[in-house]
Motif scaffolding. Structure first.
Motif, PDB file in Angstrom:
ATOM      1  N   PRO A   1      21.286 -12.915  34.266  1.00 17.12           N
ATOM      2  CA  PRO A   1      20.636 -14.238  34.373  1.00 17.12           C
ATOM      3  C   PRO A   1      21.608 -15.369  34.007  1.00 17.12           C
ATOM      4  CG  PRO A   1      19.969 -13.171  32.336  1.00 17.12           C
ATOM      5  CD  PRO A   1      20.835 -12.186  33.055  1.00 17.12           C
ATOM      6  N   MET A   2      22.574 -15.627  34.883  1.00 18.86           N
ATOM      7  CA  MET A   2      23.586 -16.635  34.583  1.00 18.86           C
ATOM      8  C   MET A   2      22.989 -18.036  34.498  1.00 18.86           C
ATOM      9  SD  MET A   2      26.436 -15.517  33.787  1.00 18.86           S
ATOM     10  CE  MET A   2      27.184 -17.125  33.727  1.00 18.86           C
ATOM     11  N   LYS A   3      21.935 -18.302  35.273  1.00 19.86           N
ATOM     12  CA  LYS A   3      21.322 -19.624  35.220  1.00 19.86           C
ATOM     13  C   LYS A   3      20.747 -19.890  33.835  1.00 19.86           C
ATOM     14  CE  LYS A   3      18.157 -22.649  37.722  1.00 19.86           C
ATOM     15  NZ  LYS A   3      17.230 -22.770  38.861  1.00 19.86           N
ATOM     16  N   GLU A   4      20.099 -18.878  33.262  1.00 21.08           N
ATOM     17  CA  GLU A   4      19.555 -19.031  31.913  1.00 21.08           C
ATOM     18  C   GLU A   4      20.665 -19.129  30.875  1.00 21.08           C
ATOM     19  OE1 GLU A   4      16.867 -15.895  31.119  1.00 21.08           O
ATOM     20  OE2 GLU A   4      15.683 -16.186  32.954  1.00 21.08           O
ATOM     21  N   ILE A   5      21.730 -18.342  31.050  1.00 19.70           N
ATOM     22  CA  ILE A   5      22.833 -18.356  30.085  1.00 19.70           C
ATOM     23  C   ILE A   5      23.535 -19.703  30.093  1.00 19.70           C
ATOM     24  CG2 ILE A   5      25.071 -17.342  29.547  1.00 19.70           C
ATOM     25  CD1 ILE A   5      24.002 -14.669  30.547  1.00 19.70           C
ATOM     26  N   LEU A   6      23.898 -20.185  31.297  1.00 16.67           N
ATOM     27  CA  LEU A   6      24.573 -21.481  31.373  1.00 16.67           C
ATOM     28  C   LEU A   6      23.651 -22.625  30.985  1.00 16.67           C
ATOM     29  CD1 LEU A   6      26.671 -21.024  34.648  1.00 16.67           C
ATOM     30  CD2 LEU A   6      27.376 -20.695  32.275  1.00 16.67           C
ATOM     31  N   GLY A   7      22.333 -22.408  31.088  1.00 16.94           N
ATOM     32  CA  GLY A   7      21.381 -23.434  30.674  1.00 16.94           C
ATOM     33  C   GLY A   7      21.369 -23.657  29.177  1.00 16.94           C
ATOM     34  N   LEU A   8      21.985 -22.744  28.424  1.00 17.06           N
ATOM     35  CA  LEU A   8      22.043 -22.879  26.965  1.00 17.06           C
ATOM     36  C   LEU A   8      23.200 -23.755  26.504  1.00 17.06           C
ATOM     37  CD1 LEU A   8      21.296 -19.172  25.996  1.00 17.06           C
ATOM     38  CD2 LEU A   8      19.716 -21.108  25.928  1.00 17.06           C
ATOM     39  N   ILE A   9      24.017 -24.242  27.446  1.00 17.44           N
ATOM     40  CA  ILE A   9      25.080 -25.191  27.075  1.00 17.44           C
ATOM     41  C   ILE A   9      24.412 -26.506  26.677  1.00 17.44           C
ATOM     42  CG2 ILE A   9      27.110 -26.437  27.887  1.00 17.44           C
ATOM     43  CD1 ILE A   9      27.602 -24.172  29.858  1.00 17.44           C
ATOM     44  N   PRO A  10      24.637 -26.996  25.462  1.00 11.42           N
ATOM     45  CA  PRO A  10      23.882 -28.166  24.984  1.00 11.42           C
ATOM     46  C   PRO A  10      24.206 -29.450  25.728  1.00 11.42           C
ATOM     47  CG  PRO A  10      25.591 -27.555  23.404  1.00 11.42           C
ATOM     48  CD  PRO A  10      25.559 -26.475  24.440  1.00 11.42           C
ATOM     49  N   ASP A  11      25.460 -29.651  26.104  1.00 10.73           N
ATOM     50  CA  ASP A  11      25.847 -30.891  26.760  1.00 10.73           C
ATOM     51  C   ASP A  11      25.549 -30.792  28.251  1.00 10.73           C
ATOM     52  OD1 ASP A  11      27.406 -33.535  26.537  1.00 10.73           O
ATOM     53  OD2 ASP A  11      28.456 -32.493  28.154  1.00 10.73           O
TER      54      ASP A  11
ATOM     55  N   GLU B   1      28.729 -31.099  30.602  1.00 13.12           N
ATOM     56  CA  GLU B   1      29.525 -29.869  30.585  1.00 13.12           C
ATOM     57  C   GLU B   1      28.775 -28.746  31.271  1.00 13.12           C
ATOM     58  OE1 GLU B   1      31.707 -26.845  27.398  1.00 13.12           O
ATOM     59  OE2 GLU B   1      30.534 -28.573  26.694  1.00 13.12           O
ATOM     60  N   ARG B   2      27.435 -28.711  31.111  1.00 13.08           N
ATOM     61  CA  ARG B   2      26.642 -27.670  31.753  1.00 13.08           C
ATOM     62  C   ARG B   2      26.783 -27.743  33.269  1.00 13.08           C
ATOM     63  NH1 ARG B   2      22.347 -28.416  29.075  1.00 13.08           N
ATOM     64  NH2 ARG B   2      21.319 -29.914  30.442  1.00 13.08           N
ATOM     65  N   GLU B   3      26.740 -28.933  33.836  1.00 16.68           N
ATOM     66  CA  GLU B   3      26.879 -29.094  35.280  1.00 16.68           C
ATOM     67  C   GLU B   3      28.286 -28.713  35.743  1.00 16.68           C
ATOM     68  OE1 GLU B   3      24.619 -29.756  37.496  1.00 16.68           O
ATOM     69  OE2 GLU B   3      23.043 -29.886  35.979  1.00 16.68           O
ATOM     70  N   GLU B   4      29.300 -29.082  34.941  1.00 19.43           N
ATOM     71  CA  GLU B   4      30.675 -28.754  35.321  1.00 19.43           C
ATOM     72  C   GLU B   4      30.899 -27.245  35.321  1.00 19.43           C
ATOM     73  OE1 GLU B   4      33.192 -30.842  32.663  1.00 19.43           O
ATOM     74  OE2 GLU B   4      32.813 -32.823  33.532  1.00 19.43           O
ATOM     75  N   VAL B   5      30.434 -26.563  34.269  1.00 20.50           N
ATOM     76  CA  VAL B   5      30.610 -25.112  34.193  1.00 20.50           C
ATOM     77  C   VAL B   5      29.833 -24.419  35.304  1.00 20.50           C
ATOM     78  CG1 VAL B   5      30.226 -23.067  32.766  1.00 20.50           C
ATOM     79  CG2 VAL B   5      31.077 -25.171  31.724  1.00 20.50           C
ATOM     80  N   TRP B   6      28.626 -24.889  35.558  1.00 17.32           N
ATOM     81  CA  TRP B   6      27.805 -24.312  36.630  1.00 17.32           C
ATOM     82  C   TRP B   6      28.525 -24.433  37.971  1.00 17.32           C
ATOM     83  CZ3 TRP B   6      23.290 -21.646  37.030  1.00 17.32           C
ATOM     84  CH2 TRP B   6      22.698 -21.582  38.282  1.00 17.32           C
ATOM     85  N   THR B   7      29.088 -25.605  38.246  1.00 17.30           N
ATOM     86  CA  THR B   7      29.800 -25.818  39.507  1.00 17.30           C
ATOM     87  C   THR B   7      31.027 -24.928  39.601  1.00 17.30           C
ATOM     88  OG1 THR B   7      29.038 -28.121  39.533  1.00 17.30           O
ATOM     89  CG2 THR B   7      30.888 -27.556  40.961  1.00 17.30           C
ATOM     90  N   GLN B   8      31.794 -24.847  38.521  1.00 13.84           N
ATOM     91  CA  GLN B   8      33.006 -24.017  38.533  1.00 13.84           C
ATOM     92  C   GLN B   8      32.659 -22.534  38.664  1.00 13.84           C
ATOM     93  OE1 GLN B   8      35.421 -24.904  35.122  1.00 13.84           O
ATOM     94  NE2 GLN B   8      35.710 -27.047  35.692  1.00 13.84           N
ATOM     95  N   TYR B   9      31.594 -22.124  38.034  1.00 14.24           N
ATOM     96  CA  TYR B   9      31.238 -20.699  38.068  1.00 14.24           C
ATOM     97  C   TYR B   9      30.898 -20.253  39.484  1.00 14.24           C
ATOM     98  CZ  TYR B   9      28.991 -16.283  36.908  1.00 14.24           C
ATOM     99  OH  TYR B   9      28.660 -14.953  36.844  1.00 14.24           O
ATOM    100  N   TYR B  10      30.161 -21.065  40.223  1.00 15.44           N
ATOM    101  CA  TYR B  10      29.702 -20.642  41.533  1.00 15.44           C
ATOM    102  C   TYR B  10      30.620 -21.073  42.675  1.00 15.44           C
ATOM    103  CZ  TYR B  10      25.389 -18.862  39.587  1.00 15.44           C
ATOM    104  OH  TYR B  10      24.480 -18.125  38.873  1.00 15.44           O
ATOM    105  N   PHE B  11      31.427 -22.102  42.461  1.00 18.10           N
ATOM    106  CA  PHE B  11      32.284 -22.570  43.548  1.00 18.10           C
ATOM    107  C   PHE B  11      33.763 -22.311  43.298  1.00 18.10           C
ATOM    108  CE2 PHE B  11      28.418 -25.132  43.848  1.00 18.10           C
ATOM    109  CZ  PHE B  11      28.092 -24.957  45.187  1.00 18.10           C
ATOM    110  N   SER B  12      34.123 -21.892  42.101  1.00 12.27           N
ATOM    111  CA  SER B  12      35.518 -21.540  41.786  1.00 12.27           C
ATOM    112  C   SER B  12      35.530 -20.230  41.008  1.00 12.27           C
ATOM    113  CB  SER B  12      36.180 -22.669  40.976  1.00 12.27           C
ATOM    114  OG  SER B  12      36.153 -23.888  41.675  1.00 12.27           O
TER     115      SER B  12
END
Length: 586
Positions: free
Chosen positions: A274-284, A287-298
């Motif tokens: 459940p990567m969406k739930e895991i990355l959703g725990l990033i408080p900022d 940064e959450r949007e940046e990591v999400w974008t990098q994870y799926y597009f890079s």
């Protein structure tokens, strides 16, 4: 006839035993080795049972061997499935419940084999030569077929989805081994059971299949070091880590996970992470949007971030460092990701405590620096007070003599000129008597301020005593000193300070001496020589007072014709200085 019938199975038994001894002679024993031992022992049981069945004259041994053979052959099915899962563990793990279901047919057939042999075939004349196959024997064959189909399907799935060519090659070799075993077993079933009485019997075919399949297993173990203690230890190290480790494929399906991961998330192998739930725990959120974008597009980049996990309600969230790394196969193709979770809560607490301590230390350092500056300022003030006259802010006599003791020998040794100007305020006693000592102090300050403005930064201006002042001017010759004295005479006389609405005439009398760089011996007692020099200037000052005050002595004459300066009267004579020094000592 019995030896003829059982020699092949006996030979295969000893071959299996030799292979077992070989495996454990060249490998270090571990839990994984024990799994193989159990599997090999079950494979060993079939040729042993067939050898006893066809060579023994004792009915009880032949009956036990028959039971053991049937049980071992049926047990090979789940063993192949479990052993296949052992090699495909990262992709298709088995839960304990699934292992129980796989072993269930064996557990059900064992009591039936032992207690109801008549349901299988007639065992009155063993070895079986003319027994009729019962209906339960058909279920027995179907169960064995199901096991081998399940093991084969697992291996085929691994071959299609293997992340490395090495794993693919391992599974292909195992698949060949199980295919050989299945073919030999089917041939034995058809030739010796279904076609019984129509063709001559061929013994040991299934045993041969067992040995050949085991050879493939041993080749895989030795070629790819499956039972290597280092690989096993590495796995144990990963499992005992406090950090959570997850391996996922390109679709985020969990391939492998260590035991430490259950502390962070209840992740199971073979399910979608459940990567969406895991990355959703990033408080900022940014940064959450940046990591999400990098994870799926890079997917080929390394990612480092921090997530907050609530392990318990009403408790502050724990800080967990998440590191994501790409995984490549032997052909440098991206096949998945490695995720590691580290609980850094204690580290964060320690860092915050250290930051607080550093802040406190910094504040204390600032206080110490402030105190040090105050002490330095106070020391500077004390030093200034020690060398400064408090009324006129000029240097005092002690500092003047210390500076002259340092600078006069330097000037004499390097033949550089210096001058001393000594002046005294005229009629200062009268000013004190007529206007009071307060006004007298103001006159002293007034005169010292005028003089200070006219001096060079290298000149030393000091109150010599009472209303007497001395100016020591290193690097200044007689003519420059005389010009300075004349300028001071005019400035002080023209200033006329106003005190209590009354202008007061203030004048000074000046005496001076100058050294022009000639050869001169100071002797050992430099202070006495300096005091004699000051005494000479003081004598000239009294000459000026005797000649009507408001003047300079000696006077410097400049002839109009050749502009030569007569300096004889101004130059210090050594003999005269010695005499003055003697008077100073007396």
């Amino acid at each position: 006839m019995l030896l003829e019938a059982g020699w092949m199975d006996g030979l295969m038994f000893w071959a299996m035993l030799a292979l077992l001894i070989y495996v454990f002679a060249v490998n270090t024993i571990s839990s994984l080795h024990k799994y193989y031992l159990a599997f090999h022992a079950i494979m060993l049981m079939w040729p042993l049972s067939q050898w006893i069945l066809h060579t023994s004259d004792q009915m009880i041994l032949r009956q036990i061997a028959s039971y053991a053979g049937l049980i071992s052959l049926l047990s090979l099915g789940p063993c192949w499935v479990l052993f296949a899962r052992l090699f495909t563990k990262p992709l298709y793990p088995l839960s304990r419940g699934a292992m129980g279901l796989i072993a269930a047919p064996v557990l059900l057939f064992v009591p039936v084999i032992v207690l109801k042999p008549e349901w299988w075939f007639d065992l009155s004349a063993l070895p079986v030569t003319s027994g009729q196959v019962g209906w339960l024997f058909g279920l027995y064959i179907l169960a064995i077929s199901f096991y081998f189909i399940l093991a084969t399907s697992d291996m085929l799935r691994v071959i299609r989805g293997a992340s490395s060519s090495m794993q693919r090659q391992q599974i292909i070799l195992l698949l060949i081994g199980i295919a050989i075993f299945a073919c030999c077993t089917c041939f034995d079933l058809i030739y010796n059971v279904l076609l019984e009485g129509h063709v001559a019997k061929r013994y040991g075919i299934t045993s041969l299949g067992v040995v050949l399949s085991d050879l493939f297993i041993i080749y895989v173990i030795q070629r790819y070091r499956v039972l290597d203690i280092v690989s096993i230890a590495r796995r144990e190290v990963v499992d005992t880590m406090t950090a959570g480790v997850v391996v996922v494929d390109g679709q985020d399906i969990v391939i492998d996970v260590n035991r430490g991961m259950h502390v962070f998330f209840p992740v199971r192998k073979g399910v979608l992470l459940p990567m969406k739930e895991i990355l959703g725990l990033i408080p900022d959120s940014t940064e959450r949007e940046e990591v999400w974008t990098q994870y799926y597009f890079s997917p080929y980049e390394h990612l480092d971030t921090e997530i907050h996990i609530m392990f318990q309600e009403d408790v502050k969230p724990s800080y967990v460092s998440l590191h994501i790394s790409p995984i490549y196969d032997d052909n440098k193709r991206w096949v998945g990701r490695l995720l590691t979770f580290h609980d850094v809560t204690q580290l964060r607490v320690m860092v915050e405590q250290m930051n607080q301590k550093n802040t406190t230390l910094f504040e204390r350092n600032l206080e110490l620096i402030h105190i040090q500056q105050e002490l330095q300022y106070a020391n500077q003030k004390l030093q200034e007070m020690a060398i400064t006259d408090p009324l006129t802010n000029c240097y005092n006599r002690r500092h003047l003599l210390e500076q002259m003791e340092e600078k006069v020998p330097t000037c004499v040794s390097s033949h550089q000129p210096f001058s001393i100007v000594l002046f005294d305020i005229d009629h200062f006693k009268t000013i004190n008597d007529n206007y009071g000592h307060v006004v007298g102090d103001e006159v002293l300050s007034f005169v010292s301020n005028i003089v200070r403005k006219e001096l060079h930064h290298s000149d030393i201006f000091a109150r010599y005593g009472g209303e007497e002042f001395v100016i020591f001017m290193p690097g200044v010759n007689a003519q420059e000193a005389y010009s300075t004295a004349e300028r001071l005479i005019d400035l002080i006389k023209s200033a006329m300070p106003t005190i209590a609405s009354e202008a007061i005439m203030v004048t000074v009398s000046i005496g001076w001496v100058a050294y022009e760089g000639q050869e001169l011996s100071l002797g050992d007692d430099v202070r006495s020589w300096i005091l004699a020099l000051l005494g000479e200037a003081d004598r000239h000052m009294y000459e000026a007072k005797s000649n009507g005050r408001n003047g300079i002595r000696p006077r410097l004459a400049i002839e109009e014709e050749d502009k030569q300066v007569s300096l004889d009267a101004a130059l210090p004579r050594h003999s005269a200085l010695e005499a003055s020094a003697s008077r100073e000592k007396r």
